[in-house]
Scaffold this motif. Structure first.
Motif, mmCIF file in Angstrom:
data_model
loop_
_atom_site.group_PDB
_atom_site.id
_atom_site.type_symbol
_atom_site.label_atom_id
_atom_site.label_comp_id
_atom_site.label_asym_id
_atom_site.label_seq_id
_atom_site.Cartn_x
_atom_site.Cartn_y
_atom_site.Cartn_z
ATOM 1 N N LEU A 1 0.841 -1.193 0.000
ATOM 2 C CA LEU A 1 0.000 0.000 0.000
ATOM 3 C C LEU A 1 0.877 1.244 0.000
ATOM 4 N N HIS A 2 0.486 2.237 -0.771
ATOM 5 C CA HIS A 2 1.152 3.542 -0.774
ATOM 6 C C HIS A 2 0.206 4.516 -0.087
ATOM 7 N N ILE A 3 0.626 5.051 1.032
ATOM 8 C CA ILE A 3 -0.196 5.956 1.814
ATOM 9 C C ILE A 3 0.317 7.378 1.591
ATOM 10 N N VAL A 4 -0.576 8.270 1.189
ATOM 11 C CA VAL A 4 -0.210 9.659 0.935
ATOM 12 C C VAL A 4 -1.042 10.547 1.850
ATOM 13 N N GLY A 5 -0.394 11.421 2.594
ATOM 14 C CA GLY A 5 -1.093 12.367 3.458
ATOM 15 C C GLY A 5 -0.685 13.783 3.094
ATOM 16 N N ARG A 6 -1.638 14.695 3.124
ATOM 17 C CA ARG A 6 -1.365 16.088 2.761
ATOM 18 C C ARG A 6 -2.270 16.990 3.592
ATOM 19 N N THR A 7 -1.748 18.120 4.001
ATOM 20 C CA THR A 7 -2.552 19.120 4.700
ATOM 21 C C THR A 7 -2.248 20.480 4.105
ATOM 22 N N GLU A 8 -3.239 21.345 4.073
ATOM 23 C CA GLU A 8 -3.046 22.660 3.463
ATOM 24 C C GLU A 8 -2.775 23.763 4.484
ATOM 25 N N HIS A 9 -3.267 23.617 5.716
ATOM 26 C CA HIS A 9 -3.199 24.748 6.636
ATOM 27 C C HIS A 9 -2.562 24.468 7.986
ATOM 28 N N GLY B 1 1.438 22.483 7.047
ATOM 29 C CA GLY B 1 0.560 23.228 6.161
ATOM 30 C C GLY B 1 1.281 24.340 5.429
ATOM 31 N N MET B 2 0.535 25.109 4.687
ATOM 32 C CA MET B 2 1.056 26.223 3.895
ATOM 33 C C MET B 2 1.510 27.351 4.807
ATOM 34 N N PRO B 3 2.745 27.839 4.644
ATOM 35 C CA PRO B 3 3.164 29.005 5.434
ATOM 36 C C PRO B 3 2.379 30.247 4.994
ATOM 37 N N LEU B 4 2.350 31.269 5.831
ATOM 38 C CA LEU B 4 1.556 32.469 5.549
ATOM 39 C C LEU B 4 1.840 33.057 4.172
ATOM 40 N N GLY B 5 3.092 33.129 3.773
ATOM 41 C CA GLY B 5 3.433 33.703 2.470
ATOM 42 C C GLY B 5 3.378 32.701 1.331
ATOM 43 N N GLY B 6 2.983 31.474 1.624
ATOM 44 C CA GLY B 6 2.953 30.431 0.603
ATOM 45 C C GLY B 6 4.348 29.868 0.370
ATOM 46 N N PHE B 7 4.428 28.839 -0.432
ATOM 47 C CA PHE B 7 5.706 28.248 -0.806
ATOM 48 C C PHE B 7 6.187 28.876 -2.103
ATOM 49 N N ILE B 8 7.492 28.930 -2.296
ATOM 50 C CA ILE B 8 8.036 29.410 -3.561
ATOM 51 C C ILE B 8 7.660 28.435 -4.667
ATOM 52 N N GLU B 9 7.737 27.146 -4.348
ATOM 53 C CA GLU B 9 7.419 26.110 -5.327
ATOM 54 C C GLU B 9 6.917 24.884 -4.569
ATOM 55 N N GLU B 10 5.954 24.173 -5.145
ATOM 56 C CA GLU B 10 5.459 22.944 -4.538
ATOM 57 C C GLU B 10 5.754 21.787 -5.475
ATOM 58 N N VAL B 11 6.462 20.797 -4.945
ATOM 59 C CA VAL B 11 6.769 19.595 -5.725
ATOM 60 C C VAL B 11 6.500 18.376 -4.846
ATOM 61 N N GLU B 12 6.314 17.243 -5.483
ATOM 62 C CA GLU B 12 6.175 15.984 -4.761
ATOM 63 C C GLU B 12 6.935 14.911 -5.522
ATOM 64 N N TRP B 13 7.306 13.852 -4.805
ATOM 65 C CA TRP B 13 7.952 12.702 -5.435
ATOM 66 C C TRP B 13 6.846 11.890 -6.092
ATOM 67 N N THR B 14 6.891 11.774 -7.418
ATOM 68 C CA THR B 14 5.809 11.126 -8.163
ATOM 69 C C THR B 14 6.032 9.621 -8.239
ATOM 70 N N TRP B 15 5.916 8.950 -7.093
ATOM 71 C CA TRP B 15 6.077 7.501 -7.001
ATOM 72 C C TRP B 15 5.125 6.791 -7.953
ATOM 73 N N TYR B 16 3.964 7.393 -8.219
ATOM 74 C CA TYR B 16 2.950 6.774 -9.073
ATOM 75 C C TYR B 16 3.348 6.772 -10.547
ATOM 76 N N ASP B 17 4.456 7.416 -10.908
ATOM 77 C CA ASP B 17 4.948 7.402 -12.292
ATOM 78 C C ASP B 17 5.930 6.263 -12.554
ATOM 79 N N GLY B 18 6.095 5.355 -11.605
ATOM 80 C CA GLY B 18 6.963 4.191 -11.795
ATOM 81 C C GLY B 18 8.395 4.582 -12.103
ATOM 82 N N ASP B 19 8.934 4.074 -13.223
ATOM 83 C CA ASP B 19 10.326 4.349 -13.602
ATOM 84 C C ASP B 19 10.569 5.814 -13.934
#
Length: 104
Positions: A27-35, A68-86
């Motif tokens: 199982l691949h468990i992904v958790g995310r929060t915005e605030h 969560g998101m810092p008050l000024g936001g992030f400069i860039e948001e990226v994630e490791w795309t494990w679901y893209d396989g190779d």
């Protein structure tokens, strides 16, 4: 395989995985929060021969943490795309585009 979005409810609120004695499942468990900062605990409820038990998979010092998101936001948001396989890499999350976020 692309990212799987399955509504707002946890998958196991309405689904089960049934295995034979010689099967296993990954199982691949992904958790995310915005605030808010969150500590996530992961438990599995298992049933065998009619007996149920809860197995704590991630808890206490082993829980995982998100912020969560810092008050000024992030400069860039990226994630490791494990679901893209190779082709997995750090990329802009697809949910940012789906939500209409302007982001960087």
């Amino acid at each position: 395989m692309g990212a799987v979005v399955d509504g707002d409810l946890p998958y196991f609120a309405r689904s089960n995985i049934t295995l034979t004695p010689d099967e296993s499942v990954e199982l691949h468990i992904v958790g995310r929060t915005e605030h808010h900062r969150r500590l996530w605990q992961l438990d599995a409820v298992m049933e065998r021969n009619g007996k149920r038990r809860v197995q704590h998979l991630l808890n206490g010092e082993r829980c995982f943490r998100t912020t969560g998101m810092p008050l000024g936001g992030f400069i860039e948001e990226v994630e490791w795309t494990w679901y893209d396989g190779d082709d997995a890499d750090f990329k802009r999350p697809p949910w940012l585009d789906e939500a209409g976020s302007t982001g960087v």
